[in-house]
Design an enzyme around this catalytic site. Structure first.
Site, PDB file in Angstrom:
ATOM      1  N   SER A 109      10.608  -6.423   4.295  1.00  0.00           N
ATOM      2  CA  SER A 109       9.412  -5.710   4.744  1.00  0.00           C
ATOM      3  C   SER A 109       9.488  -4.195   4.668  1.00  0.00           C
ATOM      4  CB  SER A 109       9.066  -6.119   6.180  1.00  0.00           C
ATOM      5  OG  SER A 109       8.561  -7.427   6.208  1.00  0.00           O
ATOM      6  N   LYS A 126       5.655   2.107  13.401  1.00  0.00           N
ATOM      7  CA  LYS A 126       5.054   0.832  12.989  1.00  0.00           C
ATOM      8  C   LYS A 126       4.436   0.123  14.193  1.00  0.00           C
ATOM      9  CE  LYS A 126       6.256  -3.318  10.282  1.00  0.00           C
ATOM     10  NZ  LYS A 126       7.345  -3.991   9.538  1.00  0.00           N
ATOM     11  N   SER A 150       6.028  -6.056   5.331  1.00  0.00           N
ATOM     12  CA  SER A 150       5.062  -5.828   6.399  1.00  0.00           C
ATOM     13  C   SER A 150       4.938  -4.372   6.839  1.00  0.00           C
ATOM     14  CB  SER A 150       5.440  -6.675   7.619  1.00  0.00           C
ATOM     15  OG  SER A 150       6.685  -6.255   8.176  1.00  0.00           O
TER      16      SER A 150
END
Length: 467
Positions: free
Chosen positions: A176, A77, A152
């Site tokens: 997320s 990520k 996210s």
């Protein structure tokens, strides 16, 4: 005969161990797919050359003691520090930042022999529950490319769901991991507080956020949790050792459990989409058929916790400041939350943290008689891209996010593990997750239950358009 990407991550690792494929062959297979098929906004920065070099350096034969994911491709990520690789935190303000060190998550992936293909998309500083980073296409669900992948960890989920990597890590401070897992038809696990090290930045002093796995199966998610879990020297706190590997826990019969359930939204007043309620109700009946006792309970957390969470979330956003003279590049939502966060005094933050811990304790006590808790994951199937974002009115943007995700952040407050499972699809083919939370530090029991559910109602055979 199945293609490599049709196999689970564990099946791919088994091929490597048997000498039927190699880390290099796997990396090249997936790099080709990323190059041809990333129309889902999964990657913001590809590291094909580094991936090729690393896979080649691993060789064809796993070393003694290598884990089951040795040689398997993955992705990191864009919030995670990765030495020598551009890491922008989803923000135009950091578009030229290259860290000199890697964080604990990246180090753990490397130590376990996984091969990263690049950085996956995230919204600015991982704050919103949609993934529409500046200068990049939005992350979308491959089940309908006009709809959001969630956030996210939207890029990570889009990558796994589209078959661009077999599994990936995400992070979860208010949902997320579980939000994009629901939007993309995947398994998304938020581990217990203290399970995964925050080394070296320890950037969440409040304790809401943690890294965790996103995968197509429960067993793959458990195997990745085994890679990521464990304290590092200097950690301020850590979860107790589970006594077994998380992958082994998936092969354990969970026994007859008492499972609490509720569907009333926790943090917002919203009419829940009927498909989400159907998914939750169907999951309840499935759990009962598996021999568990399912009990309706009231919402275990007071609405008084909501403004407390707001205060803590705003302060965390304010801590992610832009480099000097680049503040103007921040998104309106980030600036709005940061202004609120900077207005909170030190004593006010201390009082908010204390209040949040009391709300967490209240919920844990209310649920102490139960082995797991069932809720919907989201209040609606994946929404059209842009449906939540409102640059002209950040306050409205924030409220819309709360209405879409009215359950997920409760388990960040309590620190309990929670997993979203892809148990339902709408008539027009959109995935809908349901969420199970486990006892504090109880990932092993939660994974045993989730694996039992997956065996009874498997989903791995489902493939999105363009697979």
């Amino acid at each position: 005969m199945a293609d490599l990407h049709d196999l689970t991550a564990l099946e791919q690792g088994a091929l490597v161990r048997r000498g039927e494929t190699s880390p290099l062959e796997l990396a090249e297979h997936y790099l080709d797919r990323v190059e041809r098929l990333d129309d889902v906004g999964a990657f913001v920065h590809r590291t094909a050359e580094q991936a090729h070099e690393r896979a080649a350096a691993l060789g064809a034969v796993p070393p003694e003691g290598a884990g089951p994911l040795w040689g398997v491709p993955t992705a990191v990520k864009d919030l995670n520090l990765t030495a020598g690789v551009r890491t922008a935190f989803g923000s135009a303000a950091y578009d030229d930042f290259v860290p000199e060190v890697s964080d604990g998550v990246v180090l753990s992936l490397e130590e376990a022999g996984l091969v990263s293909l690049g950085k996956t998309a995230t919204p600015e500083f991982g704050s919103p529950c949609y993934t529409e980073p500046e200068g990049h296409p939005p992350a979308v669900t491959p089940w309908d490319r006009t709809r959001m992948a969630g956030g996210s960890s939207g890029g990570a989920a889009a990558a796994v769901a589209a078959g661009l990597v077999p599994l990936a890590q995400g992070s979860d401070g208010g949902g997320s991991i579980r939000i994009p897992a629901s939007c993309c038809g995947l398994v998304g696990l938020k581990p217990a507080r203290g399970r995964i090290s925050g080394f070296p930045m320890y950037g969440d002093p409040i304790g809401l956020a943690t890294a965790g796995p996103i995968a197509r199966t429960v067993r793959d998610a458990a195997a990745l949790l085994d890679v990521l879990a464990g304290p590092r020297t200097g950690d301020p706190s850590w979860a107790p050792e589970p006594g077994t590997s998380f992958l082994d826990a998936c092969d354990r019969e969970p026994g007859r459990l008492r499972i609490a359930r509720f569907a009333e939204p926790v943090i917002a007043d919203v009419a829940v989409d009927p498909e989400c309620l159907t998914a939750w109700d169907d999951a309840s009946r499935l759990l009962e058929r598996l021999g568990h006792e399912v009990v309706d309970v009231p919402v275990p957390m007071s609405r008084d916790a909501v403004p407390v969470f707001h205060t803590c979330w705003a302060v965390l956003t304010a801590m992610s400041s832009a480099p000097e003279r680049r503040e103007h590049l921040l998104r309106p939502l980030t600036r709005w939350l940061s202004e609120r966060g900077r207005a909170v005094s030190g004593p006010e933050l201390g009082l908010a943290i204390g209040a949040m811990r009391r709300h967490a304790a209240e919920a844990v006590r209310a649920l102490a008689a139960y082995d797991a808790v069932l809720t919907p994951t989201l209040a609606a199937p994946p929404l059209p891209v842009g449906a939540l974002r409102d640059d002209a009115d950040p306050a409205a943007d924030f409220e819309a996010q709360k209405r879409f995700t009215p359950w997920t952040s409760a388990w960040n407050v309590t620190g309990m593990p929670a997993i979203s499972l892809p148990l339902h699809w709408t008539p027009d083919g959109l995935p809908v997750g349901v969420m199970l939370a486990g006892r504090p530090a109880g990932e092993a029991g939660l994974l045993a239950l989730a694996a039992q559910v997956e065996q009874a109602a498997p989903w791995h055979h489902r493939r999105p358009p363009g697979w």
